[in-house]
Scaffold this active site. Structure first.
Site, PDB file in Angstrom:
ATOM      1  N   GLY A 106       0.695  -1.190   0.090  1.00 29.84           N
ATOM      2  CA  GLY A 106       0.101   0.024  -0.210  1.00 29.84           C
ATOM      3  C   GLY A 106       0.794   1.223  -0.147  1.00 29.84           C
ATOM      4  O   GLY A 106       0.397   2.249  -0.467  1.00 29.84           O
ATOM      5  N   GLU A 129       2.930  -8.092  -1.546  1.00 27.75           N
ATOM      6  CA  GLU A 129       1.598  -8.926  -0.941  1.00 27.75           C
ATOM      7  C   GLU A 129       1.642 -10.232  -1.100  1.00 27.75           C
ATOM      8  O   GLU A 129       1.241 -11.134  -0.384  1.00 27.75           O
ATOM      9  CB  GLU A 129       0.611  -7.932  -1.687  1.00 27.75           C
ATOM     10  CG  GLU A 129       0.160  -6.794  -1.326  1.00 27.75           C
ATOM     11  CD  GLU A 129       0.816  -5.601  -1.987  1.00 27.75           C
ATOM     12  OE1 GLU A 129       0.611  -4.395  -1.810  1.00 27.75           O
ATOM     13  OE2 GLU A 129       1.761  -6.180  -2.791  1.00 27.75           O
TER      14      GLU A 129
HETATM   15  N1  T1G Z   1       2.123  -4.003   9.164  1.00 32.76           N
HETATM   16  C1  T1G Z   1       2.115  -3.982  10.452  1.00 32.76           C
HETATM   17  N2  T1G Z   1       3.213  -4.270  11.169  1.00 32.76           N
HETATM   18  C2  T1G Z   1       4.351  -4.134  10.249  1.00 32.76           C
HETATM   19  C3  T1G Z   1       4.338  -4.146   9.030  1.00 32.76           C
HETATM   20  C4  T1G Z   1       3.093  -3.963   8.458  1.00 32.76           C
HETATM   21  N3  T1G Z   1       3.187  -3.754   7.223  1.00 32.76           N
HETATM   22  N4  T1G Z   1       5.626  -4.044   8.430  1.00 32.76           N
HETATM   23  C5  T1G Z   1       6.456  -4.387   9.503  1.00 32.76           C
HETATM   24  N5  T1G Z   1       5.653  -4.454  10.757  1.00 32.76           N
HETATM   25  C6  T1G Z   1       6.266  -4.447  12.124  1.00 32.76           C
HETATM   26  C7  T1G Z   1       6.926  -5.864  12.425  1.00 32.76           C
HETATM   27  O1  T1G Z   1       6.203  -6.782  12.701  1.00 32.76           O
HETATM   28  C8  T1G Z   1       7.822  -5.584  13.454  1.00 32.76           C
HETATM   29  O2  T1G Z   1       7.214  -5.448  14.559  1.00 32.76           O
HETATM   30  C9  T1G Z   1       8.164  -4.010  13.125  1.00 32.76           C
HETATM   31  O3  T1G Z   1       7.176  -3.592  12.413  1.00 32.76           O
HETATM   32  C10 T1G Z   1       9.583  -3.760  12.495  1.00 32.76           C
HETATM   33  O4  T1G Z   1       9.774  -4.754  11.243  1.00 32.76           O
HETATM   34  C11 T1G Z   1      -3.287  -2.754   0.374  1.00 32.76           C
HETATM   35  C12 T1G Z   1      -2.658  -5.399   0.970  1.00 32.76           C
HETATM   36  C13 T1G Z   1       9.490  -2.908   6.296  1.00 32.76           C
HETATM   37  C14 T1G Z   1      11.306  -4.160   5.368  1.00 32.76           C
HETATM   38  O5  T1G Z   1       4.715  -6.707   3.254  1.00 32.76           O
HETATM   39  O6  T1G Z   1       8.863  -6.290   4.870  1.00 32.76           O
HETATM   40  O7  T1G Z   1      -0.220  -3.220   1.786  1.00 32.76           O
HETATM   41  O8  T1G Z   1       8.280  -7.197  15.953  1.00 32.76           O
HETATM   42  O9  T1G Z   1      11.349  -6.329  12.181  1.00 32.76           O
HETATM   43  O10 T1G Z   1      13.656  -5.598   9.317  1.00 32.76           O
HETATM   44  O11 T1G Z   1      -2.104  -3.582  -1.342  1.00 32.76           O
HETATM   45  O12 T1G Z   1       9.118  -4.970   8.093  1.00 32.76           O
HETATM   46  O13 T1G Z   1       8.744  -5.177  16.414  1.00 32.76           O
HETATM   47  O14 T1G Z   1       6.735  -5.870  16.950  1.00 32.76           O
HETATM   48  O15 T1G Z   1      10.484  -6.489   9.973  1.00 32.76           O
HETATM   49  O16 T1G Z   1      13.740  -3.260   9.288  1.00 32.76           O
HETATM   50  C15 T1G Z   1       2.662  -5.247   2.445  1.00 32.76           C
HETATM   51  C16 T1G Z   1       6.253  -5.996   5.419  1.00 32.76           C
HETATM   52  C17 T1G Z   1       1.499  -5.150   3.299  1.00 32.76           C
HETATM   53  C18 T1G Z   1       6.050  -5.141   3.990  1.00 32.76           C
HETATM   54  C19 T1G Z   1      11.201  -3.680   7.718  1.00 32.76           C
HETATM   55  N6  T1G Z   1       3.940  -4.794   2.929  1.00 32.76           N
HETATM   56  N7  T1G Z   1       7.216  -5.346   6.333  1.00 32.76           N
HETATM   57  O17 T1G Z   1      12.108  -4.460   7.933  1.00 32.76           O
HETATM   58  O18 T1G Z   1      11.867  -4.389  10.485  1.00 32.76           O
HETATM   59  S1  T1G Z   1       0.122  -5.698   2.545  1.00 32.76           S
HETATM   60  C20 T1G Z   1       4.687  -5.494   3.318  1.00 32.76           C
HETATM   61  C21 T1G Z   1       8.669  -5.738   5.655  1.00 32.76           C
HETATM   62  C22 T1G Z   1      -0.551  -4.322   1.465  1.00 32.76           C
HETATM   63  C23 T1G Z   1      -2.054  -3.233   0.036  1.00 32.76           C
HETATM   64  C24 T1G Z   1      -1.669  -4.437   0.433  1.00 32.76           C
HETATM   65  C25 T1G Z   1       9.498  -5.055   6.886  1.00 32.76           C
HETATM   66  C26 T1G Z   1      10.302  -3.844   6.462  1.00 32.76           C
HETATM   67  P1  T1G Z   1       7.797  -5.803  16.170  1.00 32.76           P
HETATM   68  P2  T1G Z   1      10.789  -5.618  11.000  1.00 32.76           P
HETATM   69  P3  T1G Z   1      12.898  -4.620   9.528  1.00 32.76           P
END
Ligand code: T1G
Length: 705
Positions: A106, A129
């Protein structure tokens, strides 16, 4: 409610800052805040253009993944970001998004709904995603092909890998690379385009023209191979294809339909479980956050065999200089040439530059003595899987190593406390169980001994992350988490061939279930001699009279160790391609006949049930005993160490999807058929069923979950 979105004025340019730590996810209040800020800036006559930027480490890393469970359970309305993105796209003044860190899911969709995008070097953009069992759900599959072209959009949405800033600019996703101060650069860029008509991405259709439909057929073939069993990659391809066939709004409606089909699927729940699981396993209850991990600047390894060599590469790849000791020159040369060849293969495949290869090799010092071991911060023992040999090595290391040096064993099954008893510092002894090939497999099983200090545990867990591994903490028992569970899993596979199933049928049944390979194929890969040695080590603990597989020992006595000798359960050609081995089939039949085992036709369902439920039942015992902290730790162990399909979430998550009551009922049937020594249900499983709970609810009761 903290101010998740802030609006500030830089003379004639409005700056909208998203501030929702840790990753500026589009949680409740963020899209609304953005829309409000856009409208406010639009209504301010002094404002000529708008910049949007993220506070902290990154731009928006996507929708808030924690919200999806609430949407599926009905406690939150369905996700629809498109009205907010329309506000951005239809803004009366140019909107420039400034990207640093990441713009994912997003986050990229938000950026693409703006009129311009500028990006900092080192930033990454992507639609990951599918890794969550989803597809872009906010217009990403419709806007990305309009900016980057259809071919790249299909790849980015179906595979989910991010791309770097430079490529984003060359593809047209971003309009300019901003060196130095990103906000200042973005404000200057916005001033440049203020007053100009702002291009709406949804109206940029030129890159959709004349799309060759072969693109989609080829992408589907690849998706079926790469994401075997997964629905999301195919749905993502359907959605991008819709962009080339339908007007924008209808394309978005098609995307939303496919998105919701994925969101309400078990696969997405499983992959989101795995996403948070990867992060949860790093949290160790009882280890105070005040405990600072020790610094690991230099390492040393005893043993340059398959594991020792792979571990050396892992340290060198992470930038840590490492000494590798062997007992004789021939073994040392063999080990180091394997390391050299592994790197050369990566260079040949373009996955590594020659310069990086040279740098990494220069960090590895092969030798025949313990010189320099007294400078190491950690020493990893990777010698033959024999207690006597390991204790000998640890008693030698105890005399050489610095008092604050961690002594880690790469044992895959042996008693860490007994190994530690060969030293005067059991608090500094820990298990660091790498998986073969150690430089590739992402799992690191960290095994705590009775006296291992919290500092040593915290250091190993942090070191695991630095080495690019997923570290899971396990208690000390035979086989820890992974191998303890794989024993009954393999046992059942070996019993099933005695009872009439063919080796190929057993392998195929679990492969079709989604495992990376069948159990007997895995046995052939790891080497029947390895499990033979481990069986000998633990023979004395075996309960007499309990049925044991007949064939593995016979195969070993004929030196059929699997892939490494070209024959095992299957035959292997020079390219390690398997084929049925009639001699093994004959050996199985003869052994069964001699043991009076009736042979019958066996259905694949039974094969899957017996192998997978053997995992679950042993997993439940491991939880009872506290060998694993949470069921999620078991799931992550199996996803990253044993080729369990991520879209099934892991053995314990899978049991919850089937329903623990059904799993228990099936195990009770198997107990009736095969006896309690093999199939007595775990008390925890019975307890969860009795209280109508699940493994997930078992974890909820746990700290750090
Ligand atoms: N939502 C909620 N929490 C999230 C999050 C997210 N999107 N991304 C990370 N966190 C939390 C994670 O659980 C951790 O929490 C903390 O943030 C730090 O993350 C509408 C449907 C960005 C590359 O798939 O790949 O958008 O353990 O340890 O190594 O079309 O996080 O500390 O409590 O991973 O520096 C699509 C997911 C969503 C990206 C950073 N987005 N995130 O990595 O830190 S679906 C993703 C990552 C969507 C739309 C659709 C990685 C990062 P805690 P971290 P990091």
């Amino acid at each position: 409610m903290p101010d998740l979105v802030k609006l500030s004025l830089h003379d004639d340019i409005a700056v909208i800052t998203i501030d929702n730590p840790p990753v500026n996810a589009l949680g409740p209040g963020v899209p609304e805040g953005i829309a409000e800020a856009i409208k406010a800036a639009g209504a301010n006559e002094k404002i000529r253009a708008i910049v949007m930027i993220g506070a902290g480490q990154t731009f928006i890393a996507g929708a808030d993944i924690r919200e999806f469970g609430k949407i599926v359970s009905g406690t939150r309305p369905r996700l629809d970001l498109s009205p907010y993105l329309r506000v951005i796209e239809d803004a009366r003044k140019p909107v420039v998004v400034a990207i640093h860190g990441t713009a994912l899911g997003g986050g990229l969709e938000t950026a693409m709904s703006a009129h311009y995008r500028v990006i900092a070097p080192g930033a990454q953009v992507g639609q990951p995603e599918v890794k969550l069992g989803l597809i872009p759900g906010a217009g990403g599959t419709q806007r990305l092909p309009r900016l980057a072209g259809v071919l790249k959009a299909v790849e980015m949405c179906a595979v989910g890998e991010s791309i770097k800033a430079e490529e984003a600019v060359s593809l047209g996703i971003a309009d300019r690379l901003i060196e130095g101060d990103l906000l200042a650069g973005a404000v200057a860029f916005a001033r440049e385009f203020a007053g100009h008509s702002a291009p709406k991405t949804r109206e940029r259709n030129e890159k959709l023209q004349a799309t060759n439909p072969v693109i989609f057929a080829a992408a589907r073939d690849q998706a079926r191979k790469r994401g075997r069993g997964m629905i999301a990659p195919l749905a993502a391809i359907d959605a991008v294809e819709a962009a080339t066939q339908l007007p924008f709004d209808e394309g978005c409606a098609r995307e939303a339909e496919l998105f919701n089909k994925c969101l309400f699927s078990t696969q997405s729940k499983a992959l989101i479980h795995a996403f948070f699981g990867e992060r949860t396993v790093a949290k160790i209850p009882g280890i105070p956050k005040t405990i600072k991990p020790l610094e690991i600047r230099r390492a040393a390894i005893v043993g340059a065999g398959t594991m020792g060599g792979g571990i050396a590469m892992t340290y060198a790849n992470a930038g840590i200089p490492v000494i590798v000791k062997e007992t004789n020159k021939e073994a040392l040369d063999r080990g180091i040439s394997t390391v050299h060849n592994n790197y050369a293969t990566s260079v040949a495949k373009g996955r590594l530059s020659q310069q990086s290869m040279d740098e990494r090799l220069s960090r590895i010092t092969p030798q025949l003595s313990y010189d320099g071991f007294d400078q190491a911060d950690i020493i990893v023992e990777a010698v033959f899987e024999s207690m006597a040999v390991k204790k000998q090595v640890f008693s030698e290391l105890d005399k050489i190593a610095r008092p604050d040096c961690i002594l880690a064993s790469n044992t895959s099954s042996l008693d860490i406390d007994e190994i530690a008893s060969a030293t005067s510092r059991p608090d500094m002894v820990i298990g660091n169980h790498f998986f073969s090939p150690a430089n590739v497999m992402r799992l690191l099983e960290v095994v705590r001994g009775r006296e291992t200090s919290s500092e040593v545990i915290a250091t190993s867990m942090a070191l695991g992350k630095k080495l690019g591994k997923i570290a899971v903490l396990a208690g000390n028992c035979r086989g820890f988490i992974g191998n303890r569970m794989v024993a009954p899993y393999l046992r059942e596979a070996q019993f099933l061939v005695e009872e009439g199933a063919s080796v190929e049928q057993v392998n195929q049944a679990l492969y079709d279930f989604g495992m990376a390979m069948g159990p007997l194929a895995m046995d052939d890969l790891t080497g029947l001699d390895v499990s033979y040695a481990i069986r000998r080590e633990f023979e004395r603990l075996e309960k007499p009279g309990v049925r044991k597989p007949l064939v593995p020992d016979l195969l070993c006595e004929q030196r059929r160790f699997g892939q490494k000798t070209g024959r095992g359960w299957s035959k292997y050609d020079a390219n390690r391609q398997p084929s049925p081995d009639p001699e093994t089939a004959e050996l199985i039949e003869r052994s069964a006949r001699q043991a009076g085992i009736a042979r019958r036709k066996i259905a694949s369902d039974e094969i899957v049930d017996r192998c997978i439920y053997a995992l679950v039942n042993e997993g439940a015992r491991i939880l009872e005993e506290g060998i694993a902290l949470r069921s999620i730790d078991i799931d992550i162990t199996y996803l990253y160490g044993y080729g369990f399909p991520a879209w099934r979430g892991g053995p314990m998550f899978y049991a919850d999807t089937v329903g623990v009551h059904r799993v228990l009922a099936r195990i009770e049937e198997l107990e009736k058929e095969h006896g309690p020594d093999l199939w007595a249900p775990a008390a925890l499983l019975q307890n969860l069923v009795a209280r109508d709970r699940s493994f997930a609810s078992f974890d909820e009761g746990k700290e750090g979950s």
